[in-house]
Scaffold this motif. Structure first.
Motif, mmCIF file in Angstrom:
data_model
loop_
_atom_site.group_PDB
_atom_site.id
_atom_site.type_symbol
_atom_site.label_atom_id
_atom_site.label_comp_id
_atom_site.label_asym_id
_atom_site.label_seq_id
_atom_site.Cartn_x
_atom_site.Cartn_y
_atom_site.Cartn_z
ATOM 1 N N GLU A 171 0.875 -1.181 0.000
ATOM 2 C CA GLU A 171 0.000 0.000 0.000
ATOM 3 C C GLU A 171 0.911 1.229 0.000
ATOM 4 O O GLU A 171 1.667 1.445 0.955
ATOM 5 N N LEU A 172 0.859 2.006 -1.085
ATOM 6 C CA LEU A 172 1.757 3.151 -1.208
ATOM 7 C C LEU A 172 0.967 4.451 -1.318
ATOM 8 O O LEU A 172 -0.092 4.488 -1.969
ATOM 9 N N PRO A 173 1.481 5.534 -0.748
ATOM 10 C CA PRO A 173 0.827 6.835 -0.888
ATOM 11 C C PRO A 173 1.180 7.471 -2.229
ATOM 12 O O PRO A 173 1.976 6.932 -3.006
ATOM 13 N N ALA A 174 0.604 8.626 -2.501
ATOM 14 C CA ALA A 174 0.916 9.361 -3.731
ATOM 15 C C ALA A 174 2.378 9.774 -3.742
ATOM 16 O O ALA A 174 3.001 10.001 -2.702
ATOM 17 N N GLY A 175 2.930 9.832 -4.970
ATOM 18 C CA GLY A 175 4.287 10.342 -5.139
ATOM 19 C C GLY A 175 5.389 9.327 -4.941
ATOM 20 O O GLY A 175 6.566 9.710 -4.910
ATOM 21 N N GLU A 176 5.058 8.027 -4.871
ATOM 22 C CA GLU A 176 6.077 7.003 -4.649
ATOM 23 C C GLU A 176 6.470 6.323 -5.965
ATOM 24 O O GLU A 176 5.614 5.875 -6.726
ATOM 25 N N PRO A 177 7.791 6.223 -6.243
ATOM 26 C CA PRO A 177 8.243 5.516 -7.449
ATOM 27 C C PRO A 177 8.205 4.004 -7.224
ATOM 28 O O PRO A 177 8.402 3.520 -6.106
ATOM 29 N N ILE A 178 7.989 3.263 -8.315
ATOM 30 C CA ILE A 178 7.906 1.801 -8.234
ATOM 31 C C ILE A 178 8.938 1.183 -9.172
ATOM 32 O O ILE A 178 8.995 1.522 -10.363
ATOM 33 N N GLY A 179 9.753 0.298 -8.639
ATOM 34 C CA GLY A 179 10.662 -0.493 -9.455
ATOM 35 C C GLY A 179 11.896 0.248 -9.926
ATOM 36 O O GLY A 179 12.141 1.402 -9.569
ATOM 37 N N TYR A 180 12.688 -0.476 -10.748
ATOM 38 C CA TYR A 180 13.920 0.098 -11.287
ATOM 39 C C TYR A 180 13.638 1.390 -12.046
ATOM 40 O O TYR A 180 12.730 1.462 -12.878
ATOM 41 N N GLY A 181 14.443 2.397 -11.766
ATOM 42 C CA GLY A 181 14.359 3.652 -12.499
ATOM 43 C C GLY A 181 13.169 4.517 -12.134
ATOM 44 O O GLY A 181 13.028 5.612 -12.678
ATOM 45 N N GLY A 182 12.304 4.020 -11.246
ATOM 46 C CA GLY A 182 11.142 4.815 -10.860
ATOM 47 C C GLY A 182 10.302 5.246 -12.043
ATOM 48 O O GLY A 182 9.761 6.355 -12.076
ATOM 49 N N ARG A 183 10.134 4.347 -13.000
ATOM 50 C CA ARG A 183 9.421 4.723 -14.227
ATOM 51 C C ARG A 183 7.966 5.067 -13.961
ATOM 52 O O ARG A 183 7.372 5.893 -14.644
ATOM 53 N N PHE A 184 7.376 4.417 -12.970
ATOM 54 C CA PHE A 184 5.993 4.721 -12.605
ATOM 55 C C PHE A 184 5.998 5.370 -11.220
ATOM 56 O O PHE A 184 6.638 4.880 -10.287
ATOM 57 N N VAL A 185 5.276 6.487 -11.094
ATOM 58 C CA VAL A 185 5.142 7.174 -9.819
ATOM 59 C C VAL A 185 3.659 7.239 -9.478
ATOM 60 O O VAL A 185 2.836 7.649 -10.313
ATOM 61 N N THR A 186 3.296 6.830 -8.289
ATOM 62 C CA THR A 186 1.892 6.784 -7.904
ATOM 63 C C THR A 186 1.278 8.183 -7.921
ATOM 64 O O THR A 186 1.854 9.138 -7.391
ATOM 65 N N ALA A 187 0.108 8.318 -8.528
ATOM 66 C CA ALA A 187 -0.586 9.608 -8.576
ATOM 67 C C ALA A 187 -1.464 9.811 -7.350
ATOM 68 O O ALA A 187 -1.863 10.933 -7.040
#
Length: 357
Positions: free
Chosen positions: A244-260
């Protein structure tokens, strides 16, 4: 045990073969080269051996594997022999052999055997990969016909652009092929999967279905005949972790996806070492417990991440389909800039499980 697996539906394989044979209107060699495009050549050939007119493989190593597994029907070597020393094995096991080069004709002329070798002569009608020109082909045909140790069965060629439904090149190749065969008047083999599905006017005595056997669409668009095929492989795994992640958190290598916004993330035991495309973009379709979902973050070697925010019932152990009956492999390949051929034949590490009911 790691939950990643490839489920192989042999009934679907037989269904697709029957479709190919019906579309061709004659006989059909089931193309099982490259380990049956990742599906397992032995099991696929065994599933088809009671109804297939024969099989086609790339080389003698693949053919020997089928013979050792008890496949007794005709097996065509699509690349022929690579050196004259293979001819004894070809004769011993009764393989059919494509002849596509002058040196192969020369080798046959010098050889001696106790029974005739059955050959298919390949015309280069425009693919410009292997094959003889029309002039060379006619001369080779005459030479082969004069050899008591050779039985010439079929004139063949291969389309270069049959998967491009609006391109005239396939018709041009077919015209070159027809012009030569008007002089030779023999059995023919011209139709591959895209030709069978998309070019009904270009038919031959022997079809060579490959990709369509495995239920994949060879075109870059929907097509009624291709869409009626049944996917043979379902690549699936399960969720092994939930975050469970809040907004603004990068996911995986390179942080290609950031939670909105607040995001529920599922980690799936599947990665590019299994054959899933590393370059699959954010938003690539998956199916989570049968419902459409999406990939988020970069695919890593052994794991990938999916968005579970709109899947409240999903959690540890939830099934994730990467491709199969719900997530069609052609659509996935298009999203990743590749092809279904590449994805299926690139399957690695993931164990296969077969069903035949």
């Amino acid at each position: 045990m790691r939950p990643a697996r490839a489920l192989i539906d042999l009934q679907a394989l037989r269904h697709n073969y029957r479709q190919a044979r019906a579309l061709g209107g004659g006989r059909a060699l089931a193309v099982v080269k490259a380990d049956a495009y990742g599906h397992g050549a032995i099991r696929c050939a065994q599933a088809l051996q009671d109804e297939a007119d024969g099989f086609a493989v790339a080389c003698i190593e693949e053919a020997l594997e089928l013979r050792a597994a008890g496949i007794r029907g005709p097996i065509l070597l699509l690349e022929g022999f690579f050196e004259a020393g293979e001819l004894a094995l070809i004769e011993e096991h009764g393989f059919w052999c494509v002849i596509h080069a002058q040196w192969q004709v020369d080798a046959l002329e010098r050889s001696t055997r106790s029974r005739p070798l059955k050959v298919w002569l390949k015309l280069d009608s425009g693919m410009h990969r292997v094959g003889l020109s029309a002039l060379e082909c006619a001369a080779a045909w005459r030479r082969l016909q004069a050899m008591p140790q050779v039985e010439v069965q079929v004139l063949m060629s291969h389309f270069a652009r049959a998967d491009e439904l609006d391109h005239p090149y396939s018709g041009e190749q077919a015209a070159v092929f027809a012009d030569l065969n008007a002089r030779l008047r023999v059995e023919t083999s011209l139709s591959n999967s895209p030709a069978l599905l998309g070019w009904p006017q270009l038919r031959s005595d022997w079809a060579r279905p490959g990709l369509m056997l495995y239920g994949a669409n060879p075109f870059d668009r929907a097509h009624p005949l291709a869409d009626a095929l049944q996917p043979v492989m379902t690549l699936e795994s399960r969720i092994i972790s939930v975050r469970e992640l809040p907004a603004g958190e990068p996911i995986g290598y390179g942080g290609r996806f950031v939670t909105a916004g607040p995001t529920r993330v599922g980690v799936v035991a599947m990665g590019y070492a299994d054959g899933y495309p590393q370059n699959a973009p954010n938003g690539t379709e998956v199916a989570i417990d049968g419902r459409t979902g999406r990939l988020i973050g970069r695919v890593s070697m052994d794991m990938l991440t999916v968005d579970l925010t709109d899947h409240p019932a999903a959690g540890l152990g939830s099934r994730v389909e990467l491709w199969g009956r719900q997530v069609r492999i052609g659509g996935l390949a298009a999203q990743c800039g590749g092809s279904a051929y590449q994805l299926l034949s690139g399957l690695k590490r993931t164990p296969r499980e077969y069903s035949d009911a």
